[in-house]
Design a protein around this motif. Structure first.
Motif, PDB file in Angstrom:
ATOM      1  N   PHE A  22       0.838  -1.197   0.000  1.00 47.79           N
ATOM      2  CA  PHE A  22       0.000   0.000   0.000  1.00 47.79           C
ATOM      3  C   PHE A  22       0.872   1.245   0.000  1.00 47.79           C
ATOM      4  CE2 PHE A  22      -2.834  -3.241   1.527  1.00 47.79           C
ATOM      5  CZ  PHE A  22      -4.049  -2.896   0.969  1.00 47.79           C
ATOM      6  N   ALA A  23       0.342   2.323  -0.564  1.00 55.84           N
ATOM      7  CA  ALA A  23       1.060   3.595  -0.589  1.00 55.84           C
ATOM      8  C   ALA A  23       0.023   4.715  -0.552  1.00 55.84           C
ATOM      9  CB  ALA A  23       1.922   3.699  -1.844  1.00 55.84           C
ATOM     10  N   VAL A  24       0.512   5.944  -0.483  1.00 55.08           N
ATOM     11  CA  VAL A  24      -0.359   7.118  -0.464  1.00 55.08           C
ATOM     12  C   VAL A  24       0.021   8.002  -1.637  1.00 55.08           C
ATOM     13  CG1 VAL A  24      -1.134   9.104   0.892  1.00 55.08           C
ATOM     14  CG2 VAL A  24      -0.383   7.032   2.065  1.00 55.08           C
ATOM     15  N   PRO A  59     -10.905   3.297  -0.912  1.00 59.56           N
ATOM     16  CA  PRO A  59     -11.888   4.344  -0.575  1.00 59.56           C
ATOM     17  C   PRO A  59     -11.349   5.413   0.375  1.00 59.56           C
ATOM     18  CG  PRO A  59     -12.534   2.212   0.354  1.00 59.56           C
ATOM     19  CD  PRO A  59     -11.325   1.976  -0.505  1.00 59.56           C
ATOM     20  N   GLU A  60     -10.302   5.077   1.145  1.00 57.07           N
ATOM     21  CA  GLU A  60      -9.791   6.021   2.142  1.00 57.07           C
ATOM     22  C   GLU A  60      -8.934   7.130   1.542  1.00 57.07           C
ATOM     23  OE1 GLU A  60     -10.514   2.098   3.924  1.00 57.07           O
ATOM     24  OE2 GLU A  60      -9.068   2.687   2.406  1.00 57.07           O
ATOM     25  N   VAL A  61      -9.199   8.335   2.016  1.00 57.81           N
ATOM     26  CA  VAL A  61      -8.314   9.465   1.730  1.00 57.81           C
ATOM     27  C   VAL A  61      -7.867   9.989   3.085  1.00 57.81           C
ATOM     28  CG1 VAL A  61      -8.146  11.788   0.782  1.00 57.81           C
ATOM     29  CG2 VAL A  61      -9.497  10.065  -0.413  1.00 57.81           C
ATOM     30  N   SER A  62      -6.560  10.067   3.306  1.00 54.93           N
ATOM     31  CA  SER A  62      -6.043  10.488   4.600  1.00 54.93           C
ATOM     32  C   SER A  62      -6.111  12.003   4.744  1.00 54.93           C
ATOM     33  CB  SER A  62      -4.597  10.024   4.747  1.00 54.93           C
ATOM     34  OG  SER A  62      -4.024  10.639   5.875  1.00 54.93           O
ATOM     35  N   ARG A  63      -6.945  12.453   5.677  1.00 56.57           N
ATOM     36  CA  ARG A  63      -7.080  13.888   5.936  1.00 56.57           C
ATOM     37  C   ARG A  63      -5.748  14.468   6.401  1.00 56.57           C
ATOM     38  NH1 ARG A  63     -10.539  15.551   3.153  1.00 56.57           N
ATOM     39  NH2 ARG A  63      -9.161  17.309   3.323  1.00 56.57           N
ATOM     40  N   GLU A  64      -5.018  13.696   7.222  1.00 58.75           N
ATOM     41  CA  GLU A  64      -3.743  14.191   7.746  1.00 58.75           C
ATOM     42  C   GLU A  64      -2.787  14.514   6.605  1.00 58.75           C
ATOM     43  OE1 GLU A  64      -5.112  11.301   8.781  1.00 58.75           O
ATOM     44  OE2 GLU A  64      -5.141  11.224  10.970  1.00 58.75           O
ATOM     45  N   ARG A  74       4.485  19.318   1.845  1.00 62.77           N
ATOM     46  CA  ARG A  74       5.124  18.011   2.046  1.00 62.77           C
ATOM     47  C   ARG A  74       4.452  17.294   3.209  1.00 62.77           C
ATOM     48  NH1 ARG A  74      10.333  17.644   1.923  1.00 62.77           N
ATOM     49  NH2 ARG A  74      10.421  16.023   3.468  1.00 62.77           N
ATOM     50  N   VAL A  75       4.848  16.060   3.429  1.00 61.47           N
ATOM     51  CA  VAL A  75       4.252  15.278   4.512  1.00 61.47           C
ATOM     52  C   VAL A  75       5.344  14.402   5.104  1.00 61.47           C
ATOM     53  CG1 VAL A  75       3.483  13.457   2.923  1.00 61.47           C
ATOM     54  CG2 VAL A  75       2.318  13.733   5.102  1.00 61.47           C
ATOM     55  N   THR A  76       5.276  14.163   6.406  1.00 59.53           N
ATOM     56  CA  THR A  76       6.317  13.356   7.041  1.00 59.53           C
ATOM     57  C   THR A  76       6.106  11.883   6.705  1.00 59.53           C
ATOM     58  OG1 THR A  76       5.069  13.034   9.076  1.00 59.53           O
ATOM     59  CG2 THR A  76       6.500  14.980   8.979  1.00 59.53           C
ATOM     60  N   ASN A  77       7.198  11.130   6.714  1.00 60.38           N
ATOM     61  CA  ASN A  77       7.110   9.697   6.447  1.00 60.38           C
ATOM     62  C   ASN A  77       6.296   8.991   7.527  1.00 60.38           C
ATOM     63  OD1 ASN A  77       8.676   9.522   3.990  1.00 60.38           O
ATOM     64  ND2 ASN A  77      10.410  10.140   5.242  1.00 60.38           N
ATOM     65  N   ALA A  78       6.397   9.481   8.758  1.00 58.49           N
ATOM     66  CA  ALA A  78       5.627   8.888   9.848  1.00 58.49           C
ATOM     67  C   ALA A  78       4.128   9.031   9.580  1.00 58.49           C
ATOM     68  CB  ALA A  78       5.989   9.555  11.174  1.00 58.49           C
ATOM     69  N   LYS A  79       3.738  10.184   9.052  1.00 58.47           N
ATOM     70  CA  LYS A  79       2.332  10.418   8.746  1.00 58.47           C
ATOM     71  C   LYS A  79       1.845   9.483   7.637  1.00 58.47           C
ATOM     72  CE  LYS A  79       1.083  14.806   9.954  1.00 58.47           C
ATOM     73  NZ  LYS A  79       1.127  16.227   9.777  1.00 58.47           N
ATOM     74  N   LEU A  80       2.709   9.254   6.656  1.00 60.96           N
ATOM     75  CA  LEU A  80       2.357   8.320   5.573  1.00 60.96           C
ATOM     76  C   LEU A  80       2.184   6.904   6.119  1.00 60.96           C
ATOM     77  CD1 LEU A  80       4.816   9.535   2.794  1.00 60.96           C
ATOM     78  CD2 LEU A  80       2.343   9.844   2.832  1.00 60.96           C
ATOM     79  N   ARG A  81       3.124   6.477   6.960  1.00 62.08           N
ATOM     80  CA  ARG A  81       3.030   5.133   7.544  1.00 62.08           C
ATOM     81  C   ARG A  81       1.758   5.002   8.363  1.00 62.08           C
ATOM     82  NH1 ARG A  81       8.539   6.147   8.482  1.00 62.08           N
ATOM     83  NH2 ARG A  81       8.159   6.586  10.677  1.00 62.08           N
ATOM     84  N   TYR A  82       1.453   6.045   9.135  1.00 66.20           N
ATOM     85  CA  TYR A  82       0.266   6.029   9.983  1.00 66.20           C
ATOM     86  C   TYR A  82      -1.011   5.930   9.136  1.00 66.20           C
ATOM     87  CZ  TYR A  82      -3.398   7.723  13.094  1.00 66.20           C
ATOM     88  OH  TYR A  82      -4.557   7.844  13.807  1.00 66.20           O
ATOM     89  N   ALA A  83      -1.073   6.703   8.058  1.00 63.49           N
ATOM     90  CA  ALA A  83      -2.263   6.713   7.191  1.00 63.49           C
ATOM     91  C   ALA A  83      -2.480   5.334   6.576  1.00 63.49           C
ATOM     92  CB  ALA A  83      -2.090   7.761   6.096  1.00 63.49           C
ATOM     93  N   ILE A  84      -1.397   4.705   6.129  1.00 62.94           N
ATOM     94  CA  ILE A  84      -1.504   3.377   5.516  1.00 62.94           C
ATOM     95  C   ILE A  84      -1.912   2.346   6.561  1.00 62.94           C
ATOM     96  CG2 ILE A  84      -0.179   1.504   4.447  1.00 62.94           C
ATOM     97  CD1 ILE A  84       1.483   3.794   3.085  1.00 62.94           C
ATOM     98  N   GLN A  85      -1.276   2.415   7.708  1.00 61.97           N
ATOM     99  CA  GLN A  85      -1.572   1.476   8.788  1.00 61.97           C
ATOM    100  C   GLN A  85      -3.048   1.558   9.174  1.00 61.97           C
ATOM    101  OE1 GLN A  85       0.603   2.336  12.345  1.00 61.97           O
ATOM    102  NE2 GLN A  85       0.089   0.418  13.326  1.00 61.97           N
ATOM    103  N   VAL A  88      -5.190   0.055   6.303  1.00 65.59           N
ATOM    104  CA  VAL A  88      -5.068  -1.392   6.172  1.00 65.59           C
ATOM    105  C   VAL A  88      -5.728  -2.097   7.341  1.00 65.59           C
ATOM    106  CG1 VAL A  88      -3.408  -3.294   6.096  1.00 65.59           C
ATOM    107  CG2 VAL A  88      -3.011  -1.245   4.753  1.00 65.59           C
ATOM    108  N   GLN A  89      -5.569  -1.557   8.542  1.00 62.35           N
ATOM    109  CA  GLN A  89      -6.199  -2.166   9.711  1.00 62.35           C
ATOM    110  C   GLN A  89      -7.718  -2.097   9.598  1.00 62.35           C
ATOM    111  OE1 GLN A  89      -4.388  -0.113  12.992  1.00 62.35           O
ATOM    112  NE2 GLN A  89      -2.865  -1.696  13.286  1.00 62.35           N
ATOM    113  N   GLY A  90      -8.211  -1.011   9.016  1.00 62.79           N
ATOM    114  CA  GLY A  90      -9.654  -0.867   8.826  1.00 62.79           C
ATOM    115  C   GLY A  90     -10.220  -1.987   7.970  1.00 62.79           C
TER     116      GLY A  90
END
Length: 93
Positions: A22-24, A59-64, A74-85, A88-90
């Protein structure tokens, strides 16, 4: 339901060596190509150009991610990992 490519959209990679991961979407280049990053193997500053045909839009779009890109460009890598996690957990529930 077809989801359109947009910044912050979670995608599943269908082709290439990242297949199945998965990616963003961090940038929409044109109607065929987007830049994706996952914050882990594929960091924001080395985002990968992908053909939208090789991506399965989730279907998900990460608001963060969207807010961060709008505020700072730009966006932090931690934020990308969090959005994917989160996305995927959902799925697994």
């Amino acid at each position: 339901m077809e989801y359109k490519p947009e910044v912050g959209r979670i995608v599943k990679v269908l082709r290439g060596k990242d297949e199945g991961s998965f990616a963003v979407i961090v940038q929409v280049m044109d109607d065929r190509f987007v830049l994706v990053a996952d914050g882990d193997k594929r960091r924001f500053d080395q985002s990968k150009k992908k053909n939208v045909l090789h991506l399965l839009m989730q279907p998900e779009v990460s608001r963060e991610v969207v807010d961060s890109m709008l505020e700072t460009g730009r966006v932090t890598n931690a934020k990308l990992r969090y959005a994917i996690q989160k996305a995927v957990q959902g799925k697994g529930e």
